[in-house]
Design a protein around this motif. Structure first.
Motif, PDB file in Angstrom:
ATOM      1  N   UNK A 194      12.187 -16.834  11.155  1.00  0.00           N
ATOM      2  CA  UNK A 194      10.895 -16.823  10.455  1.00  0.00           C
ATOM      3  C   UNK A 194      11.039 -16.190   9.087  1.00  0.00           C
ATOM      4  N   UNK A 195      10.209 -16.675   8.165  1.00  0.00           N
ATOM      5  CA  UNK A 195      10.200 -16.107   6.817  1.00  0.00           C
ATOM      6  C   UNK A 195       9.584 -14.718   6.841  1.00  0.00           C
ATOM      7  N   UNK A 196      10.255 -13.743   6.264  1.00  0.00           N
ATOM      8  CA  UNK A 196       9.780 -12.356   6.232  1.00  0.00           C
ATOM      9  C   UNK A 196       9.601 -11.944   4.787  1.00  0.00           C
ATOM     10  N   UNK A 197       8.396 -11.432   4.500  1.00  0.00           N
ATOM     11  CA  UNK A 197       8.114 -10.948   3.157  1.00  0.00           C
ATOM     12  C   UNK A 197       8.707  -9.559   3.011  1.00  0.00           C
ATOM     13  N   UNK A 198       9.741  -9.369   2.175  1.00  0.00           N
ATOM     14  CA  UNK A 198      10.371  -8.042   2.069  1.00  0.00           C
ATOM     15  C   UNK A 198       9.450  -7.007   1.466  1.00  0.00           C
ATOM     16  N   UNK A 199       8.383  -7.428   0.751  1.00  0.00           N
ATOM     17  CA  UNK A 199       7.470  -6.462   0.129  1.00  0.00           C
ATOM     18  C   UNK A 199       6.362  -6.018   1.064  1.00  0.00           C
ATOM     19  N   UNK A 200       6.261  -6.618   2.249  1.00  0.00           N
ATOM     20  CA  UNK A 200       5.189  -6.273   3.177  1.00  0.00           C
ATOM     21  C   UNK A 200       5.569  -5.037   3.965  1.00  0.00           C
ATOM     22  N   UNK A 201       4.597  -4.114   4.144  1.00  0.00           N
ATOM     23  CA  UNK A 201       4.820  -2.891   4.911  1.00  0.00           C
ATOM     24  C   UNK A 201       4.372  -3.044   6.350  1.00  0.00           C
ATOM     25  N   UNK A 202       3.788  -4.206   6.725  1.00  0.00           N
ATOM     26  CA  UNK A 202       3.269  -4.389   8.066  1.00  0.00           C
ATOM     27  C   UNK A 202       4.391  -4.574   9.061  1.00  0.00           C
ATOM     28  N   UNK A 203       4.234  -4.013  10.243  1.00  0.00           N
ATOM     29  CA  UNK A 203       5.173  -4.183  11.335  1.00  0.00           C
ATOM     30  C   UNK A 203       4.404  -4.661  12.541  1.00  0.00           C
ATOM     31  N   UNK A 204       5.151  -5.088  13.582  1.00  0.00           N
ATOM     32  CA  UNK A 204       4.489  -5.559  14.808  1.00  0.00           C
ATOM     33  C   UNK A 204       3.655  -4.455  15.431  1.00  0.00           C
ATOM     34  N   UNK A 205       4.187  -3.205  15.410  1.00  0.00           N
ATOM     35  CA  UNK A 205       3.450  -2.105  16.020  1.00  0.00           C
ATOM     36  C   UNK A 205       2.172  -1.830  15.247  1.00  0.00           C
ATOM     37  N   UNK A 206       2.202  -1.952  13.878  1.00  0.00           N
ATOM     38  CA  UNK A 206       0.989  -1.739  13.097  1.00  0.00           C
ATOM     39  C   UNK A 206      -0.056  -2.787  13.455  1.00  0.00           C
ATOM     40  N   UNK A 207       0.344  -4.054  13.579  1.00  0.00           N
ATOM     41  CA  UNK A 207      -0.600  -5.107  13.908  1.00  0.00           C
ATOM     42  C   UNK A 207      -1.198  -4.888  15.280  1.00  0.00           C
ATOM     43  N   UNK A 208      -0.384  -4.448  16.247  1.00  0.00           N
ATOM     44  CA  UNK A 208      -0.888  -4.219  17.589  1.00  0.00           C
ATOM     45  C   UNK A 208      -1.914  -3.106  17.592  1.00  0.00           C
ATOM     46  N   UNK A 209      -1.651  -2.035  16.855  1.00  0.00           N
ATOM     47  CA  UNK A 209      -2.596  -0.916  16.799  1.00  0.00           C
ATOM     48  C   UNK A 209      -3.887  -1.340  16.109  1.00  0.00           C
ATOM     49  N   UNK A 210      -3.760  -2.155  15.062  1.00  0.00           N
ATOM     50  CA  UNK A 210      -4.946  -2.618  14.350  1.00  0.00           C
ATOM     51  C   UNK A 210      -5.801  -3.509  15.234  1.00  0.00           C
ATOM     52  N   UNK A 211      -5.124  -4.393  15.998  1.00  0.00           N
ATOM     53  CA  UNK A 211      -5.867  -5.272  16.896  1.00  0.00           C
ATOM     54  C   UNK A 211      -6.542  -4.477  17.998  1.00  0.00           C
ATOM     55  N   UNK A 212      -5.860  -3.392  18.466  1.00  0.00           N
ATOM     56  CA  UNK A 212      -6.420  -2.601  19.563  1.00  0.00           C
ATOM     57  C   UNK A 212      -7.666  -1.847  19.121  1.00  0.00           C
ATOM     58  N   UNK A 213      -7.749  -1.455  17.846  1.00  0.00           N
ATOM     59  CA  UNK A 213      -8.883  -0.669  17.370  1.00  0.00           C
ATOM     60  C   UNK A 213      -9.946  -1.520  16.693  1.00  0.00           C
ATOM     61  N   UNK A 214      -9.686  -2.816  16.516  1.00  0.00           N
ATOM     62  CA  UNK A 214     -10.675  -3.684  15.873  1.00  0.00           C
ATOM     63  C   UNK A 214     -11.906  -3.810  16.763  1.00  0.00           C
ATOM     64  N   UNK A 215     -13.090  -3.828  16.133  1.00  0.00           N
ATOM     65  CA  UNK A 215     -14.339  -3.947  16.881  1.00  0.00           C
ATOM     66  C   UNK A 215     -14.518  -5.396  17.313  1.00  0.00           C
ATOM     67  N   UNK A 216     -14.600  -5.637  18.648  1.00  0.00           N
ATOM     68  CA  UNK A 216     -14.814  -7.025  19.109  1.00  0.00           C
ATOM     69  C   UNK A 216     -16.176  -7.534  18.642  1.00  0.00           C
TER      70      UNK A 216
END
Length: 205
Positions: free
Chosen positions: A74-96
């Motif tokens: 997969x194409x990875x943006x080297x300038x992005x600071x996002x990681x899989x763990x960050x996305x998981x935490x963000x999804x877990x705290x997002x208001x449904x």
């Protein structure tokens, strides 16, 4: 150890500086590698292998050379600071995006319940998030009734006869309302003690 049939032409190519010859030889590399190999036993009893057959030598069956097929990454943006763990935490705290409503009793429903005990059922989509510790607060006649609970069924006891309103709210762990249902009304009928003295609560002996 390089194969002598391969090393000699490459060495000559370097001498004359002909890079195109090297590329051409690499194209024929599988052919060279799969050249015949012979085996025989010399006068000292040693087993000898060579690509040059001698008397009493027998060809050796070699396994087919394995090939490598690159995997599409997969194409990875080297300038992005996002990681899989960050996305998981963000999804877990997002208001449904909750949709909540009172399904029982129905809006403008009339019921006769002499003891005044009523069960209220709530429907919510998506389901309450246990990770966020969201709960449901039942509101009776415009005021919170009981404590917020992570459940869809609530019991009301000894309600007065007459018209009442109901609604439900989703409360987060900080006590904030993040979703609210439409308000409904229902009409409760009970036998009057004055008209029917038998409905009066009689203390146990």
């Amino acid at each position: 150890m390089y194969h002598p049939l391969l090393v000699m032409p490459i060495w000559l190519a370097y001498i004359v500086g002909m890079k195109k010859i090297i590329a051409l030889l690499l194209c024929f590399l599988p052919v060279v590698i799969t050249a015949e190999v012979y085996r025989w036993v010399d006068e000292n009893g040693n087993t000898v292998f060579s690509d040059q057959p001698v008397e009493n030598a027998e060809p050796v069956d070699l396994p087919e050379a394995s090939t490598y097929s690159p995997v599409d990454l997969p194409d990875i943006d080297p300038d992005s600071d996002e990681t899989d763990s960050d996305l998981t935490e963000e999804e877990a705290t997002a208001v449904p995006d909750y949709e909540i409503g009172v399904v029982s009793p129905q809006d403008d429903e009339t019921m006769r319940i002499n003891n005044g005990n009523l069960t209220v059922n709530i429907e919510i989509r998506p389901a309450l998030s246990s990770d966020r510790q969201d709960k449901i607060q039942l509101n009776l006649d415009g005021r919170p009734h009981g404590e917020p609970l992570p459940q869809l069924s609530f019991s009301l006891e000894n309600l007065d006869r007459g018209t009442h309103t109901l609604s439900a709210s989703v409360i987060n762990q900080n006590g904030e309302v993040i979703a609210e249902s439409p308000q409904i009304k229902f009409h409760l009928q009970r036998n009057s003690i004055l008209l029917n003295p038998n409905t009066r609560n009689v203390p146990a002996p």
